[in-house]
Design an enzyme around this catalytic site. Structure first.
Site, short mmCIF file in Angstrom:
data_model
loop_
_atom_site.label_atom_id
_atom_site.label_comp_id
_atom_site.label_asym_id
_atom_site.label_seq_id
_atom_site.Cartn_x
_atom_site.Cartn_y
_atom_site.Cartn_z
N SER A 322 -7.20 -3.23 -12.47
CA SER A 322 -6.23 -4.27 -11.70
C SER A 322 -5.09 -3.19 -11.17
CB SER A 322 -5.53 -5.40 -12.49
OG SER A 322 -4.71 -5.93 -11.66
N TRP A 325 -6.67 -0.88 -8.95
CA TRP A 325 -7.15 -1.53 -7.84
C TRP A 325 -6.12 -1.45 -6.62
CZ3 TRP A 325 -4.96 -5.62 -4.90
CH2 TRP A 325 -5.74 -6.44 -4.11
N HIS A 326 -4.80 -1.50 -6.99
CA HIS A 326 -3.65 -1.68 -6.32
C HIS A 326 -3.52 -0.40 -5.70
CE1 HIS A 326 -2.70 -5.47 -8.17
NE2 HIS A 326 -2.02 -5.64 -7.40
N GLY A 327 -3.90 0.86 -5.98
CA GLY A 327 -3.34 1.81 -5.24
C GLY A 327 -3.84 3.31 -5.99
N PHE A 477 -2.88 -1.96 0.37
CA PHE A 477 -3.78 -1.94 -0.81
C PHE A 477 -5.36 -2.54 -0.50
CE2 PHE A 477 0.18 -3.22 -3.38
CZ PHE A 477 0.25 -1.98 -3.33
#
Length: 477
Positions: A322, A325-327, A477
């Site tokens: 997670s 996934w954001h960056g 994102f």
């Protein structure tokens, strides 16, 4: 084209009129209007990436059909893994290639091997993480025989590229959105009114709360070596409300405007800062992403069916993925790891599903403990948000160190501030409004809705007019 821009204020009414009053004879014409509007909306960001969106849409549409029609398991797996590989390949190249190349080069340099990484000079296509996950869930559900493949390409294209959710979610499921785009919609005044209220409240969150907090959060984080403990604490709190107002505001606007077209989207936020523990926080924050990882990663890994060791492993995988996934930055991975560590005691004590109902306070000592739990959960979130906001892990650690070493708790003047510490009163008023509305989708509807509507519009005009921040955080994102 931002939801909070003048160009969008022109775009949305035009689409609304065409949708309900010109091309309203059939489902096909309604969907055609929305798909054209969605592609135009996306092309306003960068028309070149529109081809990537169309290709990704066609890939998943075609592979979905081939998976369903496959007569052998080998053939079904081929088309399944083709879709997964290409989708994640595009995401990897555009979003993560430079991160891996730079990290590998730094690791080699650290052991004495001099390298110069070959980096790509490419712009991250806006919304790629969101529409890629739309397609992935669709293909996975077909492969697992949860749903049938969609045969109408326009309907499927609208599911992937529907403009309210295209660039920042929520992450929709084919089981929820596709049935709605496959039928003709009829105008519902009450639903449209709810949509207007929710859209406006989202706009309040964005331009009144998030953008105002951004003025201070950016100033404090950019000049944190010169800030005292009080300012650094306020900087973390301001960013916490900035990212909440920014992202939940976008989600409210997306859900609200979608109701104008007779389509319901998945709820993405449910007053997360009133959570009593981190497990509850993640059931209320970015709900569509959390549930996506639960259904398509956590459960396939074994979920909670195995021993405690498996549960801990799967929990850490979910939070680390997670974060990633954001960056493409170690700060996001650290943010995910911190939240996993927060979650661990609840998992070990089997209390991760304790607080499932909406919080209610009464005049007793139990309520005092509940308030303490809410405040402690919020402070833990603020600490983790420092890593999310910082440019590097080193900066985040120095920021936190200065909170505890620069023990000066006096007001500092920020040269670009407009409202001084009146912002704290604004945040306080916002928290009170949300607390009193925590059982509702948005606070405007209900008693005195006309007065509340006027106050919201006044706040938007008064504070939003001077906002320096138009872009939404999650667009990156």
């Amino acid at each position: 084209m931002f939801f909070n821009s003048l160009s969008f204020a022109v775009f949305l009414p035009i689409v609304f009129v065409l949708y309900w009053f010109v091309f309203n004879k059939s489902k096909a014409s309604q969907n055609a209007v929305l798909i054209v509007a969605s592609y135009y909306f996306y092309s306003c960001w960068d028309w070149r990436f529109l081809f990537l969106l169309v290709f990704s849409t066609f890939l998943d549409y075609y592979t979905g059909l081939r998976i369903e029609k496959g007569t052998t398991e080998k053939g079904r797996k081929f088309w399944f893994w083709l879709s997964i590989t290409v989708n994640l390949g595009f995401l990897g190249v555009f979003k993560y290639y430079n991160f891996f190349a730079s990290s590998l080069s730094e690791a080699l340099n650290a052991i004495g091997l001099s390298t110069s990484p070959l980096l790509l000079n490419v712009v991250l296509p806006v919304g790629i993480s969101f529409y890629t996950f739309h397609g992935l869930s669709y293909v996975i559900d077909i492969y697992l025989k949860r749903i049938k493949a969609e045969t109408n390409f326009v309907d499927y294209s609208l599911f992937v590229s529907y403009f309210p959710l295209l660039v920042a979610g929520p992450i929709e499921r084919a089981t929820h959105l596709l049935p709605q785009v496959k039928i003709k919609r009829h105008f519902d005044f009450e639903k449209a009114k709810e949509g207007v209220y929710q859209f406006l409240w989202g706009l309040v969150k964005k331009v009144v709360i998030a953008d105002t907090c951004a003025t201070y959060a950016n100033a404090i984080f950019d000049y944190y070596p010169n800030m005292n403990s009080l300012s650094l604490i306020l900087g973390a709190v301001y960013f916490a409300f900035q990212i909440y107002g920014d992202f939940s505001g976008y989600s409210d606007m997306a859900l609200g405007m979608s109701k104008l077209f007779g389509i319901d989207l998945l709820r993405n936020f449910n007053y997360p800062y009133f959570s009593r523990d981190i497990a509850e926080f993640w059931r209320r924050w970015h709900i569509s992403l959390s549930s996506w990882f639960r259904d398509y990663l956590y459960i396939p890994l074994g979920g909670s069916s195995g021993g405690m060791g498996m549960k801990i492993r799967n929990t850490f995988i979910i939070f680390l993925v997670s974060g990633f996934w954001h960056g493409a930055n170690w700060t996001f991975i650290a943010w995910g790891l911190i939240n996993a560590v927060y979650f661990l005691p609840l998992l070990l004590l089997k209390k991760n599903r304790t607080n499932m109902e909406t919080v209610v306070l009464t005049r007793d000592w139990h309520s005092v403990r509940v308030v303490g739990s809410i405040l402690s959960t919020f402070l833990l979130s603020c600490l983790a948000w420092i890593f999310f906001r910082a440019n590097s892990i080193q900066q985040a650690l120095r920021y936190i160190q200065r909170i505890f070493t620069e023990q000066h708790f006096v007001s500092q003047f920020l040269k670009n501030e407009r409202y001084n510490y009146e912002l704290l009163f604004l945040i306080g008023a916002f928290v009170i409004v949300e607390w009193n509305s925590r059982t509702k989708v948005e606070p405007i509807s209900g008693n005195y809705s006309g007065l509340k509507l006027v106050l919201c519009l006044a706040a938007i005009l008064a504070l939003g007019t001077f906002s320096d921040y138009k872009e939404f955080i999650y667009f990156q994102f």
